[in-house]
Design a protein around this motif. Structure first.
Motif, PDB file in Angstrom:
ATOM      1  N   TYR A  16       0.841  -1.207   0.000  1.00  0.00           N
ATOM      2  CA  TYR A  16       0.000   0.000   0.000  1.00  0.00           C
ATOM      3  C   TYR A  16       0.870   1.250   0.000  1.00  0.00           C
ATOM      4  CZ  TYR A  16      -4.218   2.729   0.868  1.00  0.00           C
ATOM      5  OH  TYR A  16      -5.264   3.604   0.742  1.00  0.00           O
ATOM      6  N   LEU A  17       1.861   1.269   0.864  1.00  0.00           N
ATOM      7  CA  LEU A  17       2.737   2.437   0.940  1.00  0.00           C
ATOM      8  C   LEU A  17       3.568   2.594  -0.334  1.00  0.00           C
ATOM      9  CD1 LEU A  17       3.933   2.202   4.650  1.00  0.00           C
ATOM     10  CD2 LEU A  17       2.094   3.617   3.692  1.00  0.00           C
ATOM     11  N   GLY A  18       3.943   1.480  -0.934  1.00  0.00           N
ATOM     12  CA  GLY A  18       4.693   1.530  -2.184  1.00  0.00           C
ATOM     13  C   GLY A  18       3.895   2.143  -3.326  1.00  0.00           C
ATOM     14  N   LEU A  19       2.589   2.022  -3.252  1.00  0.00           N
ATOM     15  CA  LEU A  19       1.717   2.621  -4.262  1.00  0.00           C
ATOM     16  C   LEU A  19       1.497   4.109  -4.015  1.00  0.00           C
ATOM     17  CD1 LEU A  19      -0.968  -0.204  -4.442  1.00  0.00           C
ATOM     18  CD2 LEU A  19       0.682   0.394  -6.236  1.00  0.00           C
ATOM     19  N   GLN A  20       1.883   4.594  -2.853  1.00  0.00           N
ATOM     20  CA  GLN A  20       1.616   5.977  -2.439  1.00  0.00           C
ATOM     21  C   GLN A  20       2.921   6.746  -2.244  1.00  0.00           C
ATOM     22  OE1 GLN A  20      -1.615   7.215  -1.942  1.00  0.00           O
ATOM     23  NE2 GLN A  20      -2.096   5.319  -2.968  1.00  0.00           N
ATOM     24  N   LYS A  21       3.758   6.773  -3.236  1.00  0.00           N
ATOM     25  CA  LYS A  21       5.083   7.387  -3.120  1.00  0.00           C
ATOM     26  C   LYS A  21       5.031   8.867  -2.767  1.00  0.00           C
ATOM     27  CE  LYS A  21       6.556   4.363  -6.740  1.00  0.00           C
ATOM     28  NZ  LYS A  21       6.771   4.293  -8.138  1.00  0.00           N
ATOM     29  N   ASP A  22       4.009   9.555  -3.213  1.00  0.00           N
ATOM     30  CA  ASP A  22       3.990  11.018  -3.112  1.00  0.00           C
ATOM     31  C   ASP A  22       3.159  11.560  -1.954  1.00  0.00           C
ATOM     32  OD1 ASP A  22       1.692  10.049  -4.269  1.00  0.00           O
ATOM     33  OD2 ASP A  22       1.437  11.739  -5.633  1.00  0.00           O
ATOM     34  N   ARG A  23       2.711  10.697  -1.032  1.00  0.00           N
ATOM     35  CA  ARG A  23       1.888  11.209   0.062  1.00  0.00           C
ATOM     36  C   ARG A  23       1.965  10.317   1.294  1.00  0.00           C
ATOM     37  NH1 ARG A  23      -3.034   9.637   1.236  1.00  0.00           N
ATOM     38  NH2 ARG A  23      -3.870   7.785   0.257  1.00  0.00           N
ATOM     39  N   LEU A  24       1.570  10.894   2.421  1.00  0.00           N
ATOM     40  CA  LEU A  24       1.474  10.147   3.664  1.00  0.00           C
ATOM     41  C   LEU A  24       0.168   9.365   3.689  1.00  0.00           C
ATOM     42  CD1 LEU A  24       2.674  12.878   6.177  1.00  0.00           C
ATOM     43  CD2 LEU A  24       3.952  10.869   5.422  1.00  0.00           C
ATOM     44  N   VAL A  25       0.193   8.209   4.316  1.00  0.00           N
ATOM     45  CA  VAL A  25      -0.955   7.313   4.388  1.00  0.00           C
ATOM     46  C   VAL A  25      -1.282   7.070   5.854  1.00  0.00           C
ATOM     47  CG1 VAL A  25      -1.710   4.957   3.879  1.00  0.00           C
ATOM     48  CG2 VAL A  25      -0.340   6.201   2.209  1.00  0.00           C
ATOM     49  N   THR A  26      -2.570   6.958   6.163  1.00  0.00           N
ATOM     50  CA  THR A  26      -2.979   6.679   7.535  1.00  0.00           C
ATOM     51  C   THR A  26      -3.301   5.194   7.720  1.00  0.00           C
ATOM     52  OG1 THR A  26      -5.334   7.055   7.131  1.00  0.00           O
ATOM     53  CG2 THR A  26      -3.989   9.001   7.734  1.00  0.00           C
ATOM     54  N   ILE A  27      -3.259   4.774   8.964  1.00  0.00           N
ATOM     55  CA  ILE A  27      -3.645   3.404   9.306  1.00  0.00           C
ATOM     56  C   ILE A  27      -5.095   3.164   8.909  1.00  0.00           C
ATOM     57  CG2 ILE A  27      -4.147   1.881  11.266  1.00  0.00           C
ATOM     58  CD1 ILE A  27      -1.577   2.928  12.564  1.00  0.00           C
ATOM     59  N   SER A  28      -5.922   4.162   9.093  1.00  0.00           N
ATOM     60  CA  SER A  28      -7.338   4.042   8.756  1.00  0.00           C
ATOM     61  C   SER A  28      -7.530   3.725   7.270  1.00  0.00           C
ATOM     62  CB  SER A  28      -8.063   5.335   9.124  1.00  0.00           C
ATOM     63  OG  SER A  28      -9.404   5.250   8.779  1.00  0.00           O
ATOM     64  N   GLU A  29      -6.772   4.373   6.401  1.00  0.00           N
ATOM     65  CA  GLU A  29      -6.876   4.103   4.958  1.00  0.00           C
ATOM     66  C   GLU A  29      -6.537   2.652   4.642  1.00  0.00           C
ATOM     67  OE1 GLU A  29      -4.700   6.823   2.380  1.00  0.00           O
ATOM     68  OE2 GLU A  29      -4.768   8.267   4.034  1.00  0.00           O
ATOM     69  N   ILE A  30      -5.427   2.186   5.219  1.00  0.00           N
ATOM     70  CA  ILE A  30      -4.995   0.813   4.961  1.00  0.00           C
ATOM     71  C   ILE A  30      -6.030  -0.159   5.512  1.00  0.00           C
ATOM     72  CG2 ILE A  30      -3.201  -0.908   5.394  1.00  0.00           C
ATOM     73  CD1 ILE A  30      -1.210   1.472   5.565  1.00  0.00           C
ATOM     74  N   SER A  31      -6.523   0.120   6.702  1.00  0.00           N
ATOM     75  CA  SER A  31      -7.534  -0.718   7.334  1.00  0.00           C
ATOM     76  C   SER A  31      -8.774  -0.825   6.455  1.00  0.00           C
ATOM     77  CB  SER A  31      -7.905  -0.134   8.700  1.00  0.00           C
ATOM     78  OG  SER A  31      -8.991  -0.819   9.256  1.00  0.00           O
ATOM     79  N   ASN A  32      -9.226   0.299   5.935  1.00  0.00           N
ATOM     80  CA  ASN A  32     -10.413   0.302   5.081  1.00  0.00           C
ATOM     81  C   ASN A  32     -10.181  -0.429   3.767  1.00  0.00           C
ATOM     82  OD1 ASN A  32     -11.948   1.736   6.936  1.00  0.00           O
ATOM     83  ND2 ASN A  32     -11.351   3.717   6.090  1.00  0.00           N
ATOM     84  N   SER A  33      -9.023  -0.243   3.174  1.00  0.00           N
ATOM     85  CA  SER A  33      -8.746  -0.875   1.880  1.00  0.00           C
ATOM     86  C   SER A  33      -8.638  -2.390   1.978  1.00  0.00           C
ATOM     87  CB  SER A  33      -7.453  -0.319   1.283  1.00  0.00           C
ATOM     88  OG  SER A  33      -7.650   1.000   0.854  1.00  0.00           O
TER      89      SER A  33
END
Length: 152
Positions: A16-33
């Motif tokens: 998930y983080l590898g797909l989001q090179k240009d921004r910060l990601v939250t735990i909530s986003e990963i949890s939902n996905s």
């Protein structure tokens, strides 16, 4: 061979983080996905941060990202650090080895050790970048396009 759910989820976080090179990601986003518990992901991301795979920023507007480039994160090394045990059978554990009556003549242990080496050898030839070969499709499956961007 079977990796634990903990290792599986840890790899999913890296994807998930590898797909989001240009921004910060939250735990909530990963949890939902991925439909994984936020509490479980907190433990995972804490450990990934301690191991140096991700960097985190606390507070409002915070989140996490990969600490390095996807092509620099070796899956074999990662599995060895995250996976607690590669003992396929009880005789791999020195405390329990004496429980087996055929232990002095058993070839199974040698064969299974070789199987573990082969398994890890395959992972040694792969990186997180190999898991990101089709980013457009992965982003679609994870509904990433719908997430509001938080620039780094």
């Amino acid at each position: 061979m079977r990796l634990t759910a903990y290792t599986d989820y840890s790899l999913r976080v890296l994807i998930y983080l590898g797909l989001q090179k240009d921004r910060l990601v939250t735990i909530s986003e990963i949890s939902n996905s991925y439909e994984i518990s936020e509490n479980h992901l907190m433990k995972i991301t804490h450990n990934l941060g301690k191991l140096g795979y991700i960097t985190t920023m606390r507070g409002r507007g915070g989140g996490m990202r990969l600490a390095g480039k996807p092509e620099e994160i070796n899956l074999g090394q990662f599995a060895r650090q995250v996976e607690s045990d590669f003992a396929l059978v009880d005789c791999f554990d020195p405390k329990r080895r004496h429980d087996c009556v055929i232990a002095p003549e058993c070839r199974l242990q040698l064969i299974l050790h070789e199987a573990v080496r082969a398994f890890l050898g395959v992972l040694d030839n792969c990186t997180v970048a190999d898991l990101l070969r089709n980013p457009t499709r992965l982003k679609s499956l994870l509904n990433i396009e719908m997430v509001e961007s938080k620039p780094i």
